[in-house]
Enzyme design. Structure first.
Site, PDB file in Angstrom:
ATOM      1  N   CYS A  45      10.335  28.344 -52.631  1.00 50.68           N
ATOM      2  CA  CYS A  45       9.886  29.671 -52.192  1.00 50.68           C
ATOM      3  C   CYS A  45       8.540  29.575 -51.469  1.00 50.68           C
ATOM      4  O   CYS A  45       8.299  30.283 -50.486  1.00 50.68           O
ATOM      5  CB  CYS A  45       9.739  30.606 -53.387  1.00 50.68           C
ATOM      6  SG  CYS A  45      11.263  30.813 -54.317  1.00 50.68           S
TER       7      CYS A  45
HETATM    8  C1  BEZ Z   1      12.087  27.078 -55.841  1.00 50.67           C
HETATM    9  O1  BEZ Z   1      11.820  28.104 -55.229  1.00 50.67           O
HETATM   10  O2  BEZ Z   1      11.500  26.060 -55.624  1.00 50.67           O
HETATM   11  C2  BEZ Z   1      13.191  27.064 -56.837  1.00 50.67           C
HETATM   12  C3  BEZ Z   1      13.422  28.182 -57.606  1.00 50.67           C
HETATM   13  C4  BEZ Z   1      14.423  28.137 -58.557  1.00 50.67           C
HETATM   14  C5  BEZ Z   1      15.166  26.968 -58.733  1.00 50.67           C
HETATM   15  C6  BEZ Z   1      14.936  25.860 -57.928  1.00 50.67           C
HETATM   16  C7  BEZ Z   1      13.937  25.907 -56.980  1.00 50.67           C
END
Ligand code: BEZ
Length: 211
Positions: A45
């Site tokens: 994200c």
């Molecule tokens: C991320 O945004 O890095 C993420 C969020 C949930 C699971 C895996 C990655």
């Protein structure tokens, strides 16, 4: 009920990092992208919001406003935004909705319980000036989206909204486009003065008309 292409995008009022926003007022007469991410302080994200910020000028050029959403609260958004700016070398200038009551997530069906009971998946909606849903893409939490692809689709959507054309596989702005089947070749020749190349009666190309 889940949204489908061509549906009216639900309106909402939400608290964001840029103050309270009414979605329809935010869209105005332009285009909007509403996109969710699973949670603040997560790696994928962080890169997605950073990339969006770095492409802010490209979105603005296309008259597209961007609005991010997750179910984390505002104070977390403010803290996380500092990290995004620091690590992705950007300035996040678009609002991030704090959707603690899941109002937006529910309206846009962004929680897929078999993927996660609590976190939003990576949904992205392009909304046109008519407030209709033009594009929906849904990615799992583990895969970051390609924001150049989002820009490419916006280019296609904006072009096909104004002309009787469609865009072929892997099309990029500047390349030839396809004459839609509803237009006869005779009419296409009149409509597209740059020329019409007929490969098959149903497969006809013309140079991009708005260049
Ligand atoms: C991320 O945004 O890095 C993420 C969020 C949930 C699971 C895996 C990655």
């Amino acid at each position: 009920m889940s949204l489908r292409l061509g549906d009216t995008a639900p309106n909402f009022t939400a608290q964001t990092t840029e103050g309270e926003i009414n979605f329809y007022d935010f869209i105005g007469n332009g285009w909007a992208i509403l996109f969710s991410h699973p949670a603040d302080f997560t790696p994928v994200c962080t890169t997605e919001l950073g990339k969006t910020a770095l492409l802010q000028e490209e979105f603005a050029k296309r008259n597209v406003k961007v609005l991010a959403v997750s179910i984390d609260p505002l104070d977390k958004h403010f803290e996380w935004r500092k990290d995004i700016n620091e690590t992705q070398h950007c300035t996040v200038g678009f609002p991030i909705i704090a959707d603690a009551d899941r109002n937006v997530a529910t309206l846009y069906d962004m929680i897929h319980p078999n993927a996660s009971a609590t976190a939003t998946v990576r949904s992205l909606f392009v909304i046109g000036p008519d407030k209709l849903v033009k594009l929906m893409i849904i990615y799992p939490a583990s895969t970051g989206r390609n924001f150049y692809e989002v820009l490419r689709v916006v280019d296609s959507l904006q072009l096909t909204a104004g002309f009787s054309v469609a865009t072929p596989a892997d099309w990029k702005s500047g390349e030839d486009v396809i004459v839609v089947p509803a237009v006869s070749t005779e009419d296409a020749i009149k409509k597209f003065p740059k020329g019409v190349k007929v490969v098959k009666p149903y497969l006809r190309y013309t140079p991009q008309p708005n260049l």
